[in-house]
Enzyme design. Structure first.
Site, PDB file in Angstrom:
ATOM      1  N   PHE A   1       0.809  -1.222   0.000  1.00 61.93           N
ATOM      2  CA  PHE A   1       0.000   0.000   0.000  1.00 61.93           C
ATOM      3  C   PHE A   1       0.843   1.274   0.000  1.00 61.93           C
ATOM      4  CE2 PHE A   1      -2.318  -3.306   2.400  1.00 61.93           C
ATOM      5  CZ  PHE A   1      -3.445  -3.434   1.594  1.00 61.93           C
TER       6      PHE A   1
ATOM      7  N   HIS B   1      -4.921   5.918  -0.852  1.00 65.15           N
ATOM      8  CA  HIS B   1      -5.480   5.795   0.497  1.00 65.15           C
ATOM      9  C   HIS B   1      -4.422   6.079   1.566  1.00 65.15           C
ATOM     10  CE1 HIS B   1      -9.238   4.972   2.293  1.00 65.15           C
ATOM     11  NE2 HIS B   1      -9.081   3.709   2.637  1.00 65.15           N
TER      12      HIS B   1
ATOM     13  N   PHE C   1      -4.017  -0.850  10.225  1.00 60.27           N
ATOM     14  CA  PHE C   1      -4.772  -0.831   8.979  1.00 60.27           C
ATOM     15  C   PHE C   1      -5.913   0.186   9.096  1.00 60.27           C
ATOM     16  CE2 PHE C   1      -2.469  -4.752   8.459  1.00 60.27           C
ATOM     17  CZ  PHE C   1      -2.102  -4.702   7.118  1.00 60.27           C
TER      18      PHE C   1
ATOM     19  N   ASN D   1      -9.133   0.504   8.526  1.00 57.74           N
ATOM     20  CA  ASN D   1     -10.444   0.293   9.144  1.00 57.74           C
ATOM     21  C   ASN D   1     -10.410   0.233  10.663  1.00 57.74           C
ATOM     22  OD1 ASN D   1     -11.208   0.180   6.503  1.00 57.74           O
ATOM     23  ND2 ASN D   1     -12.016  -1.893   6.560  1.00 57.74           N
TER      24      ASN D   1
ATOM     25  N   ASN E   1     -13.725   4.904   6.159  1.00 54.66           N
ATOM     26  CA  ASN E   1     -13.667   3.909   7.232  1.00 54.66           C
ATOM     27  C   ASN E   1     -12.666   4.247   8.334  1.00 54.66           C
ATOM     28  OD1 ASN E   1     -15.694   2.271   6.213  1.00 54.66           O
ATOM     29  ND2 ASN E   1     -14.285   1.070   4.957  1.00 54.66           N
TER      30      ASN E   1
END
EC number: 3.1.1.29
Length: 200
Positions: free
Chosen positions: A16, A21, A67, A69, A115
């Site tokens: 990532f 994001h 992470f 969320n 989120n």
């Protein structure tokens, strides 16, 4: 000494690293590098942590390792460990509903479907925390489908064209954050919210 807590949202791991994001991670890494400060993982904070001083202010930067969320668990750990007022915290986060290159500073608000913000609201039990939202733009529509390919867009890598725009955004956000110890917050809000990538 004034203490400023900056928490960038993103996902840990090489997969990532350069995703849209991960704007929160990327911006704070950029900021930390400017002051020759490295991030170190702190298990009790569920985050990697960097600290440096600007004039009479201490800047503490955090990259949650939970992470996206579950970002709220890291934010909760940071708040509890330092016993800080939520007014000292600034969340740096991507926003697909803002055009690429736009910045929005808000003192409170809903998650807007994000989120990471949703998790923070759940863990802090309030929407009253500051957030700096950085636009990544909406994804292009998928041919033959009504819905946008949101997940692929936010988790997709930043293109070279996008990077050139985001470099300007990062510089503006960092320059504004550096003024937190000399300017009133209202000044910072106006400076960020009026930013125009085409004039920088």
């Amino acid at each position: 000494m004034k203490e400023i807590y900056l928490i960038g949202l993103g996902n840990p791991g090489k997969k990532f690293l350069n995703s849209r994001h991960n704007i929160g991670f990327l911006l704070l890494e950029y900021f930390s590098k400017k002051y020759n400060s490295n991030f170190l993982f702190k298990d009790k904070l569920k985050s990697s942590y960097s600290e440096f001083q600007i004039d009479n202010s201490s800047y503490r930067l955090f990259l949650p390792n939970t992470f996206m969320n579950n970002s709220g668990y890291a934010v909760r750990a940071i708040v509890d460990w330092y016993k800080i007022n939520l007014d000292q915290i600034f969340i740096i986060v991507d926003d697909k509903d803002l055009p690429l290159g736009k910045i929005r500073f808000r003192r409170k608000g809903s998650s807007g479907g994000h989120n990471g913000l949703k998790s923070i609201i759940e863990q802090l039990q309030t929407q009253k925390f500051k957030r700096i939202r950085i636009g990544i733009g909406s994804p292009p529509p998928i041919k033959g489908e009504k819905n946008f390919n949101t997940i692929s867009h936010v988790l997709g890598n930043i293109s070279l064209e996008e990077k050139s725009i985001l470099d300007k955004v990062f510089r503006r956000v960092i320059e504004s954050l550096e003024k937190l110890n000399t300017k009133k917050e209202e000044y910072i809000i106006n400076e960020l919210n009026s930013f125009d990538k085409d004039q920088h």
